[in-house]
Design an enzyme around this catalytic site. Sequence first.
Site, short mmCIF file in Angstrom:
data_model
loop_
_atom_site.label_atom_id
_atom_site.label_comp_id
_atom_site.label_asym_id
_atom_site.label_seq_id
_atom_site.Cartn_x
_atom_site.Cartn_y
_atom_site.Cartn_z
N ASN A 1 -80.66 102.74 -0.79
CA ASN A 1 -81.94 102.01 -0.86
C ASN A 1 -81.94 100.99 -2.00
O ASN A 1 -82.19 101.37 -3.14
CB ASN A 1 -83.07 103.02 -1.01
CG ASN A 1 -83.31 103.77 0.28
OD1 ASN A 1 -82.40 104.42 0.80
ND2 ASN A 1 -84.51 103.67 0.81
N TYR B 1 -82.67 98.66 14.81
CA TYR B 1 -82.08 97.99 13.64
C TYR B 1 -80.84 98.77 13.19
O TYR B 1 -79.74 98.22 13.07
CB TYR B 1 -83.09 97.90 12.48
CG TYR B 1 -82.41 97.80 11.14
CD1 TYR B 1 -82.28 98.93 10.32
CD2 TYR B 1 -81.83 96.61 10.73
CE1 TYR B 1 -81.60 98.85 9.12
CE2 TYR B 1 -81.15 96.53 9.51
CZ TYR B 1 -81.03 97.66 8.72
OH TYR B 1 -80.35 97.59 7.54
N LYS C 1 -76.33 98.24 13.31
CA LYS C 1 -75.33 98.48 12.25
C LYS C 1 -74.21 99.37 12.80
O LYS C 1 -73.02 99.12 12.58
CB LYS C 1 -75.98 99.15 11.03
CG LYS C 1 -77.06 98.34 10.35
CD LYS C 1 -76.51 97.08 9.70
CE LYS C 1 -77.58 96.36 8.90
NZ LYS C 1 -77.13 95.07 8.37
N GLY D 1 -89.32 108.65 12.18
CA GLY D 1 -87.97 108.13 11.92
C GLY D 1 -87.46 108.45 10.52
O GLY D 1 -86.29 108.27 10.22
N SER E 1 -75.42 99.99 6.37
CA SER E 1 -76.55 100.75 5.80
C SER E 1 -76.35 102.25 5.99
O SER E 1 -75.74 102.68 6.97
CB SER E 1 -77.84 100.31 6.51
OG SER E 1 -78.88 101.22 6.28
N ARG F 1 -93.83 109.68 8.27
CA ARG F 1 -93.63 108.45 9.05
C ARG F 1 -92.53 108.72 10.07
O ARG F 1 -91.50 109.30 9.73
CB ARG F 1 -93.21 107.33 8.08
CG ARG F 1 -92.98 105.98 8.70
CD ARG F 1 -92.69 104.92 7.64
NE ARG F 1 -91.45 105.21 6.92
CZ ARG F 1 -90.92 104.35 6.02
NH1 ARG F 1 -91.54 103.22 5.73
NH2 ARG F 1 -89.79 104.65 5.40
N ASN G 1 -81.01 80.66 7.68
CA ASN G 1 -81.95 79.92 8.55
C ASN G 1 -83.38 79.99 8.02
O ASN G 1 -84.32 79.56 8.66
CB ASN G 1 -81.89 80.45 9.99
CG ASN G 1 -82.39 81.90 10.09
OD1 ASN G 1 -82.74 82.50 9.07
ND2 ASN G 1 -82.40 82.44 11.29
C1 WQD Z 1 -88.26 105.38 1.21
C2 WQD Z 1 -89.10 106.64 1.04
C3 WQD Z 1 -90.64 107.02 2.85
C4 WQD Z 1 -93.15 103.51 2.01
C5 WQD Z 1 -85.17 101.73 4.88
C6 WQD Z 1 -84.23 101.45 6.00
C7 WQD Z 1 -82.84 101.34 5.45
C8 WQD Z 1 -82.82 100.29 4.37
C9 WQD Z 1 -83.80 100.63 3.27
C10 WQD Z 1 -82.12 98.16 5.25
C11 WQD Z 1 -89.26 107.42 2.35
C12 WQD Z 1 -91.38 106.77 1.54
C13 WQD Z 1 -92.14 104.47 1.97
C14 WQD Z 1 -94.48 103.89 1.71
C15 WQD Z 1 -93.76 106.14 1.36
N1 WQD Z 1 -83.11 99.00 4.89
N2 WQD Z 1 -92.45 105.75 1.64
N3 WQD Z 1 -94.75 105.20 1.41
O1 WQD Z 1 -86.93 104.22 5.10
O2 WQD Z 1 -85.40 105.15 3.26
O3 WQD Z 1 -84.86 102.98 4.32
O4 WQD Z 1 -85.09 100.73 3.90
O5 WQD Z 1 -80.94 98.31 5.20
O6 WQD Z 1 -81.99 100.95 6.50
O7 WQD Z 1 -84.26 102.56 6.87
O8 WQD Z 1 -86.82 103.12 2.80
O9 WQD Z 1 -88.51 102.40 1.17
O10 WQD Z 1 -89.16 102.54 3.62
O11 WQD Z 1 -88.80 104.64 2.31
O12 WQD Z 1 -94.03 107.32 1.07
O13 WQD Z 1 -95.46 103.05 1.75
O14 WQD Z 1 -90.42 106.27 0.65
O15 WQD Z 1 -91.27 108.04 3.60
O16 WQD Z 1 -89.28 108.81 2.02
P1 WQD Z 1 -86.04 103.99 3.92
P2 WQD Z 1 -88.37 103.10 2.48
#
Ligand code: WQD
Length: 347
Positions: free
Chosen positions: A179, A149, A153, A294, A124, A292, A32
């Site tokens: 990831n 989110y 899942k 969560g 995920s 952060r 979409n």
């Molecule tokens: C990775 C690491 C952060 C940004 C999420 C979803 C997961 C999947 C992938 C969909 C962590 C650190 C991040 C920043 C940082 N999405 N970080 N500075 O949270 O592991 O997973 O995305 O399916 O479901 O939960 O990925 O890339 O956000 O974070 O230090 O500006 O990088 O703390 O340790 P995450 P992320």
Amino acid sequence: MKVLVTGGLGFIGSHTVVSLIENKYEVIIVDNLYNSKIDVLDRIEKITGVRPKFYKLDCSNSEEMDKLFSQEKIDSIINFAGYKAVGESVKKPLMYYENNLDICFALFKAMEKYNVKNFVFSSSATVYGLPDKVPLTEESPVKSATSPYGETKVMIERILKDMAFVHKDWNIAILRYFNPIGAHKSTLLGEDPNGIPNNLLPYINKVAVGELKELKVYGNDYPTPDGTGIRDYIHVVDLARGHVLALKKLETNPGLVVYNLGTGKGTSVLEVIKAYEKATGIKIPFEFAPRRDGDVPENYASTEKAEKELGFKCQYSVEDACLDGYNFQKAETERVKNLIHKTAKTL
Ligand code: WQD
């Protein structure tokens, strides 16, 4: 074999479509364009020489989906469609539950009515919540996720198990991604989120091309070797290939199967920065910031089951993904600049 790919113009969807075409599948894309761009279709054609049939539809609309299934003889479905921003889902839970679940209800109703038996679900690692121990296997407990989110899942995985129970002839692959990072080597496909990226690599890419000043590292007091969060970063082209292998697995009528798709290796934020700088030669300025909400300290996959049952093994490293992601970002930034320049000239 005709495969319907919902969300097929998105980041993982588009890479999977390329891999499906390269493996001689006939692909139909439904999207979409909520979080994707129509020119990805041209780019898929440029890469593969094939322009998949495309329907601009809202997959959560069961009437629209019913009409599509009445027009196309679908053999299998790979479902990527759905909202996926963790932070946004906390602020807008109803939007996430309604959309992500309605998409599955529309697809399952069509599957029952049109006798479609093969379904691959984009799940995920977030379903594992705060892991008791790592590496995570497919038998690690599924917990209530840390965001709406992630909870969608968990719920959809549960619904799939119930559907498999009543439809013994359905073949369902639940793929739990860790990831996904990187981009296609052509620099035509990659992760290009709207606005300020939430995820680590898209954020670093914007810093590398000068669109953002510096990276904030969320937390350096985690119980990990260098104090920063550890994740399993898998190249999106490896991930796409994993979907093709899962589809081939469904052709053996396995019923419902679950696989982790990861590299089996954990990498910390500081190690990602180092890998990125080594791969691209670009310094990434950063500063430490509070943790952060969560975030879990560490999660990475056991890849044993996917290796044994799918023959799935990652071919690319985090460094490869950093370089591919940077090259995509650089090319994308250039394309946008040229577009603005061209548009300005016509005014
Ligand atoms: C990775 C690491 C952060 C940004 C999420 C979803 C997961 C999947 C992938 C969909 C962590 C650190 C991040 C920043 C940082 N999405 N970080 N500075 O949270 O592991 O997973 O995305 O399916 O479901 O939960 O990925 O890339 O956000 O974070 O230090 O500006 O990088 O703390 O340790 P995450 P992320």
